[in-house]
Design a protein around this motif. Structure first.
Motif, mmCIF file in Angstrom:
data_model
loop_
_atom_site.group_PDB
_atom_site.id
_atom_site.type_symbol
_atom_site.label_atom_id
_atom_site.label_comp_id
_atom_site.label_asym_id
_atom_site.label_seq_id
_atom_site.Cartn_x
_atom_site.Cartn_y
_atom_site.Cartn_z
ATOM 1 N N GLY A 200 -7.931 11.143 4.415
ATOM 2 C CA GLY A 200 -7.695 9.992 3.544
ATOM 3 C C GLY A 200 -6.355 10.109 2.833
ATOM 4 O O GLY A 200 -5.585 9.147 2.750
ATOM 5 N N THR A 201 -6.054 11.304 2.331
ATOM 6 C CA THR A 201 -4.780 11.529 1.649
ATOM 7 C C THR A 201 -3.624 11.360 2.627
ATOM 8 O O THR A 201 -2.573 10.822 2.276
ATOM 9 C CB THR A 201 -4.748 12.959 1.061
ATOM 10 O OG1 THR A 201 -6.010 13.215 0.465
ATOM 11 C CG2 THR A 201 -3.669 13.106 0.032
ATOM 12 N N LYS A 204 -2.827 7.780 3.103
ATOM 13 C CA LYS A 204 -2.119 7.232 1.942
ATOM 14 C C LYS A 204 -0.640 7.613 1.960
ATOM 15 O O LYS A 204 0.211 6.824 1.559
ATOM 16 C CB LYS A 204 -2.789 7.772 0.669
ATOM 17 C CG LYS A 204 -2.225 7.186 -0.595
ATOM 18 C CD LYS A 204 -1.969 8.239 -1.643
ATOM 19 C CE LYS A 204 -0.797 7.838 -2.520
ATOM 20 N NZ LYS A 204 -0.309 8.908 -3.350
ATOM 21 N N GLN A 205 -0.323 8.822 2.428
ATOM 22 C CA GLN A 205 1.084 9.235 2.503
ATOM 23 C C GLN A 205 1.866 8.275 3.393
ATOM 24 O O GLN A 205 2.991 7.913 3.090
ATOM 25 C CB GLN A 205 1.206 10.666 3.067
ATOM 26 C CG GLN A 205 0.634 11.749 2.172
ATOM 27 C CD GLN A 205 1.290 11.804 0.807
ATOM 28 O OE1 GLN A 205 2.505 11.707 0.686
ATOM 29 N NE2 GLN A 205 0.488 11.919 -0.227
ATOM 30 N N ALA A 207 0.895 5.070 4.168
ATOM 31 C CA ALA A 207 0.878 3.727 3.581
ATOM 32 C C ALA A 207 1.915 3.614 2.472
ATOM 33 O O ALA A 207 2.538 2.569 2.285
ATOM 34 C CB ALA A 207 -0.514 3.402 3.055
ATOM 35 N N GLY A 208 2.122 4.694 1.696
ATOM 36 C CA GLY A 208 3.112 4.692 0.628
ATOM 37 C C GLY A 208 4.501 5.068 1.133
ATOM 38 O O GLY A 208 5.415 5.247 0.335
ATOM 39 N N HIS A 210 5.600 7.835 2.212
ATOM 40 C CA HIS A 210 6.062 9.178 1.859
ATOM 41 C C HIS A 210 6.145 10.040 3.116
ATOM 42 O O HIS A 210 6.745 11.090 3.111
ATOM 43 C CB HIS A 210 5.118 9.820 0.841
ATOM 44 C CG HIS A 210 4.968 8.994 -0.401
ATOM 45 N ND1 HIS A 210 6.006 8.788 -1.271
ATOM 46 C CD2 HIS A 210 3.927 8.293 -0.900
ATOM 47 C CE1 HIS A 210 5.593 7.997 -2.263
ATOM 48 N NE2 HIS A 210 4.336 7.675 -2.051
ATOM 49 N N GLU A 222 -8.184 3.047 9.451
ATOM 50 C CA GLU A 222 -8.742 1.721 9.659
ATOM 51 C C GLU A 222 -8.391 0.662 8.594
ATOM 52 O O GLU A 222 -7.931 -0.428 8.900
ATOM 53 C CB GLU A 222 -10.255 1.916 9.724
ATOM 54 C CG GLU A 222 -11.085 0.712 9.883
ATOM 55 C CD GLU A 222 -12.565 1.116 9.987
ATOM 56 O OE1 GLU A 222 -13.025 1.943 9.184
ATOM 57 O OE2 GLU A 222 -13.224 0.577 10.879
ATOM 58 N N GLY A 223 -8.587 1.032 7.305
ATOM 59 C CA GLY A 223 -8.346 0.079 6.216
ATOM 60 C C GLY A 223 -6.920 -0.435 6.222
ATOM 61 O O GLY A 223 -6.674 -1.639 6.131
ATOM 62 N N PHE A 224 -5.964 0.489 6.349
ATOM 63 C CA PHE A 224 -4.553 0.095 6.324
ATOM 64 C C PHE A 224 -4.166 -0.650 7.605
ATOM 65 O O PHE A 224 -3.304 -1.511 7.598
ATOM 66 C CB PHE A 224 -3.662 1.325 6.152
ATOM 67 C CG PHE A 224 -3.836 1.979 4.815
ATOM 68 C CD1 PHE A 224 -3.401 1.334 3.661
ATOM 69 C CD2 PHE A 224 -4.428 3.211 4.690
ATOM 70 C CE1 PHE A 224 -3.557 1.906 2.419
ATOM 71 C CE2 PHE A 224 -4.591 3.802 3.453
ATOM 72 C CZ PHE A 224 -4.159 3.154 2.315
ATOM 73 N N LYS A 226 -6.184 -2.657 9.339
ATOM 74 C CA LYS A 226 -6.692 -4.029 9.225
ATOM 75 C C LYS A 226 -5.828 -4.841 8.284
ATOM 76 O O LYS A 226 -5.690 -6.057 8.435
ATOM 77 C CB LYS A 226 -8.142 -4.001 8.728
ATOM 78 C CG LYS A 226 -9.075 -3.402 9.760
ATOM 79 C CD LYS A 226 -10.422 -4.097 9.806
ATOM 80 C CE LYS A 226 -11.145 -3.723 11.085
ATOM 81 N NZ LYS A 226 -12.418 -3.063 10.824
ATOM 82 N N ALA A 227 -5.249 -4.210 7.263
ATOM 83 C CA ALA A 227 -4.391 -4.927 6.321
ATOM 84 C C ALA A 227 -2.988 -5.123 6.877
ATOM 85 O O ALA A 227 -2.143 -5.757 6.240
ATOM 86 C CB ALA A 227 -4.322 -4.151 5.008
ATOM 87 N N LEU B 140 0.217 3.894 -4.746
ATOM 88 C CA LEU B 140 0.858 4.248 -3.477
ATOM 89 C C LEU B 140 2.257 4.800 -3.684
ATOM 90 O O LEU B 140 2.729 5.631 -2.920
ATOM 91 C CB LEU B 140 0.953 3.007 -2.578
ATOM 92 C CG LEU B 140 -0.212 2.734 -1.647
ATOM 93 C CD1 LEU B 140 0.128 1.576 -0.737
ATOM 94 C CD2 LEU B 140 -0.552 3.957 -0.821
ATOM 95 N N MET B 350 -8.361 -4.867 2.496
ATOM 96 C CA MET B 350 -8.996 -6.137 2.846
ATOM 97 C C MET B 350 -10.298 -6.395 2.082
ATOM 98 O O MET B 350 -10.845 -7.487 2.127
ATOM 99 C CB MET B 350 -9.294 -6.188 4.357
ATOM 100 C CG MET B 350 -8.084 -6.052 5.242
ATOM 101 S SD MET B 350 -6.780 -7.211 4.768
ATOM 102 C CE MET B 350 -7.462 -8.720 5.431
#
Lengths: 334, 501
Positions: A200-201, A204-205, A207-208, A210, A222-224, A226-227, B140, B350
């Motif tokens: 998960g971390t 996030k790296q 998505a941000g 980094h 998955e979450g990122f 789909k977005a 983020l 989402m």
């Protein structure tokens, strides 16, 4: 006054104990084999709370509980220490009735940890083969704003950045590290691998922004995805994944490479044959439940149920493969 | 306006009789789980997760969130009454809550804790309601150097202007840091400092083991020594006007709960941190900015208000990355996240778009859970005060037994119990030599976050430490932290110049 205080204490204690019992009261039903557990079964999770393995173990526990598959409850216990070393040593030392009441959810660190730490005195191949419930898949991910849409673009960008291209992954010598080594070797890259605590971390790296890329499991990214924040470039599988039809496999791209993570349930090495047969039946029922099948599809898991000798053969093959990969990495001697 | 209509819809979900009942049940159960030493919201939520398959996902989430909230309130109770941290998030509450109780002001400590928790919860839920998507973006933007800088700032608040003996504070931090380094090192994948190859050290030293050892066992030994067994615990009494007076008194501590609420919420939304660092940092900063920092640790109400408002604010805050990014901000939200996955909900960007009823029902339930937790907590205060009327000859063994249970509960490992006893005796000896123990506890909480973040940052920059100074968010935080760390030195020089020999 003293009795009053005592009463309050008893009430507090009763409330807590009551709550614990409510969850623990699974009702008897189903007859798989002559042997049945006669005390709660310790369900060791080789990873920390909240990670992929933990979520899956708790899903299995809830399926067993919901369908009242076991006369005794499964009690999840997290033992994440030392990349699973603590959990492996714990199971390895179980004897007699304890060995028949301890099972574990395991991953690929099942191979790599004993290989890297021979001092533990653990041999993965001696564990009781209950069931391989699935194999998790891996994909190569980049951030949407990098503008990269395929592996060629990835290779060009990573080459241009050299040692400043950052791959975030889960721990040193982990699955993610092995896949990064593959990419470096296969495409002549010099990617820098930075280890983080969990999938998960790692997600996030990326998505941000980094990190420049990751090799997350589908459930982690998955979450990122789909977005629309991250893009899947390619899959480390033999066939394209239905959930990510746009991502080709590395095989299609001319590299003969596939890699999966086992999601298996094993028993203590000293588990009796009767108990093993019981748990094999129990997890076959879990595997066939509608909930597990839905989870497999939703999370892009693959692999059929295997157990017993077939599972031992599978371990033998994968143990040898990981030994070779670790030797190549320089993590262990040949 | 759109937010308000969503929120109104959310309240309709909460006022469903089933959901409202679950909120009240959840906060009550949470209150008791939180009040049991060693058992915190993590255990409560994990134990009760399977029960939630009986109800729809939204109700299940509301129930678990209510337990989470109740446990945050409950943690303060054993911190104050027994001096054993009820939960990891309530460690900072023992620093001043326990001395207050010993001074006969347990009623004040309990009510300030409840009042501050309510305020912290309310402020953070309001922030959550208004700015969730925006704040997700901030979370983020916090990369490794930023989080390391924040951790450095937390250490600095405990050293600079602390009012304690600075070399002894630094020594205490170093001890904590060494303990926090035990176990598997994720950066190298190698186990470190495994004493005598004992396998129990492989999972590291759980900081609750240290905290209960220090505050449960160590404090008890200390109290026995200074009182020679004659301690009569404080005789706090409680009346309705008294409750109201203490609640009004809580409002006057606006500085500490403002710091606590904002800081707690902010630290809570950062993945990797959570409520425990948030409450410790809030305590440190409140102490640092107080008029008389020396009063802290000896029974200062502001020292209760700050961590209690912070841990409630942080528990709301940590739901934010869980819902918007799918990344847990604390161990408890990690389990909630697992629950959401099992219920078939996909946390992430989402969720706010696809599952409005779930999201807003949950947000509205936080308002309700906060209110009920506050009311139920205040209602139980007289019952908690009875506990203190026990003679110390009964209370001391009770604390001892509860400490043993508290040490065993988190990982169910006897190794931890022995370790806790050793820490308890060690802490007692250090206390006799006048070493502050709070910094060691802080270090063992923050060390495991700070160390990998520093090494990840340096790995990214290729060993160049300017990465901590040149980035827009990390830079100013690092500079402030270093300035605070150097402050005692500057003061020393200043005094020497002013007082010529």
């Amino acid at each position: 006054m003293r009795t009053l205080t005592n009463r309050i204490f008893v009430c507090c204690a009763a409330a807590v104990i009551g709550v614990a019992f409510m969850t623990a009261s699974a009702v008897t039903s189903g007859a798989y084999a002559a042997w049945e557990p006669n005390k709660p079964v310790e369900f060791v999770i080789m990873a920390g709370k909240g990670g992929g393995a933990d979520k899956m173990a708790r899903l299995m526990q809830s399926i067993v509980e919901k369908h009242k598959m076991s006369p005794m409850p499964l009690l999840p216990v997290n033992k994440p220490g030392g990349s699973g070393a603590e959990a492996l040593v714990h199971l390895n030392g179980k004897k007699g009735a304890d060995a028949d009441h301890t099972i574990m959810v395991t991953l690929n660190s099942f191979y790599t940890t004993p290989l890297r730490q021979p001092g533990l005195g653990v041999d993965s191949l001696t564990f009781a083969p209950i069931a391989r419930m699935a194999e998790d898949t891996f994909l190569l991910w980049v951030h949407k704003e990098s503008g990269i849409t395929d592996v060629d673009g990835f290779v060009a960008a990573a080459k241009a950045k050299g040692n400043n291209w950052i791959m975030a992954g889960t721990g040193k010598a982990s699955e993610d590290n092995l896949l990064t080594d593959f990419l470096n070797a296969a495409y002549g890259l010099n990617i820098k691998y930075v280890p983080y605590k969990g999938g998960g971390t790692v997600a996030k790296q990326l998505a941000g922004q980094h990190a420049n890329s990751t090799v997350n499991n589908p459930s982690e990214a998955e979450g990122f995805y789909k977005a629309g924040t991250v893009v899947a470039l390619a899959a480390f599988t033999d066939k394209r994944l239905p959930a990510f039809p746009e991502a080709p496999t590395f095989k299609e791209l001319g590299k003969d490479f596939e890699y999966y993570m086992q999601r298996s349930v094993v028993g203590a090495p000293k588990m009796s044959a009767e108990a093993l047969a019981y748990y094999q039946g129990l997890f076959k029922a879990v595997f066939e439940s509608a909930e597990w099948q839905k989870y497999r599809t939703d999370k892009s898991l693959r692999g059929d149920l295997i157990s017993g000798d077939a599972m031992k053969a599978y371990w033998q093959e994968n143990n040898e493969r990981h030994r070779q990969m670790l030797i190549k990495m320089g993590a262990i001697k040949g | 306006m759109e937010i308000l209509s969503h929120l109104a819809g959310g309240f309709l979900v909460v006022f469903d009789p089933l959901n409202l009942g679950l909120v009240i049940l959840g906060v009550t159960v949470g209150l008791f789980i939180g009040a049991m030493p060693g058992l915190g919201s993590v255990n409560g939520v994990a134990i009760l997760l399977p029960m939630t398959f009986l109800v729809p996902p939204t109700s299940a989430m509301i129930f678990l969130a209510a337990i989470y909230y109740g446990a945050m309130y409950g943690g303060a109770i054993s911190s104050i009454m027994l001096g054993i941290p009820g939960a990891s998030t309530a460690v900072a509450t023992t620093f001043d809550g326990r001395p207050l109780a010993l001074k006969g002001q347990a009623d004040k400590a309990l009510i300030v804790a409840a009042g501050a928790s309510f305020i912290g919860g309310t402020i953070s839920i309001a922030l959550f309601t208004g700015f969730a998507p925006l704040l997700a973006h901030v979370a983020l933007d916090f990369g490794d150097p930023e989080i390391f800088a924040l951790m450095l700032l937390a250490f600095a608040t405990f050293v600079g202007l602390s009012g304690d003996d600075v070399p002894k504070t630094i020594f205490s931090i170093c001890i904590g840091l060494v303990f926090s380094a035990v176990g598997l090192d994720i950066m190298s994948g190698e186990p470190r400092l495994i004493f005598m190859d004992i396998s129990g050290f492989m999972h590291g030293i759980n900081f609750l083991v240290l905290a209960i050892g220090v505050y449960g066992i160590g404090e008890m030994l200390w109290t026995i020594e200074i009182s020679r067994g004659e301690t009569q615990m404080s005789k706090a009494t409680i009346t309705l006007p008294g409750i109201l007076a203490h609640l009004l008194g809580t409002l006057k501590l606006w500085k500490s709960w403002t710091i606590g609420s904002l800081l707690g919420f902010f630290v809570g939304i950062l993945p990797a941190a959570g409520a425990t660092p948030g409450s410790l940092m809030a305590y440190g900063i409140t102490k640092m900015t107080a008029k008389d920092p020396r009063a802290f640790g000896k029974g200062e109400a502001a020292g209760v208000a700050a961590p209690e408002s912070a841990n409630n604010a942080a528990s709301t805050g940590s739901m934010l990355p869980m819902l918007t990014l799918g990344i847990p901000g604390s161990p408890t939200t990690a389990i909630l996240l697992g629950g959401m996955v099992i219920w078939g909900l996909i946390p992430g960007p989402m969720l706010f778009v696809e599952q409005t009823e779930f999201v807003w029902g949950l947000i509205a339930s936080l308002y309700a859970a906060n209110l009920f937790a506050f009311l139920i907590n205040i209602g139980f205060v007289p019952a908690f005060l009875w506990m203190l009327k026990m003679p110390f000859t009964i209370l001391a063994p009770t604390i001892f037994v509860l400490s043993l249970i508290g040490g065993y509960a988190p990982d169910e490992n006897m190794h931890d119990v022995w370790l806790m006893l050793i820490f308890g005796v060690g802490a007692y000896l250090l206390r006799k030599l006048d070493y502050p123990m709070a910094p060691a506890v802080l270090a063992i909480v923050l060390g495991p976050i700070a160390e990998p973040k520093m090494r990840q940052s340096l790995l990214i920059s290729g060993g160049d430490i300017t990465i901590f100074f040149t980035r827009p968010i990390a830079g100013p935080i690092t500079v402030i932290a270093i300035a605070l760390l150097l402050l005692p030195l500057i003061q020393l020089i200043w005094r020497t110049i002013r007082k010529p020999a």
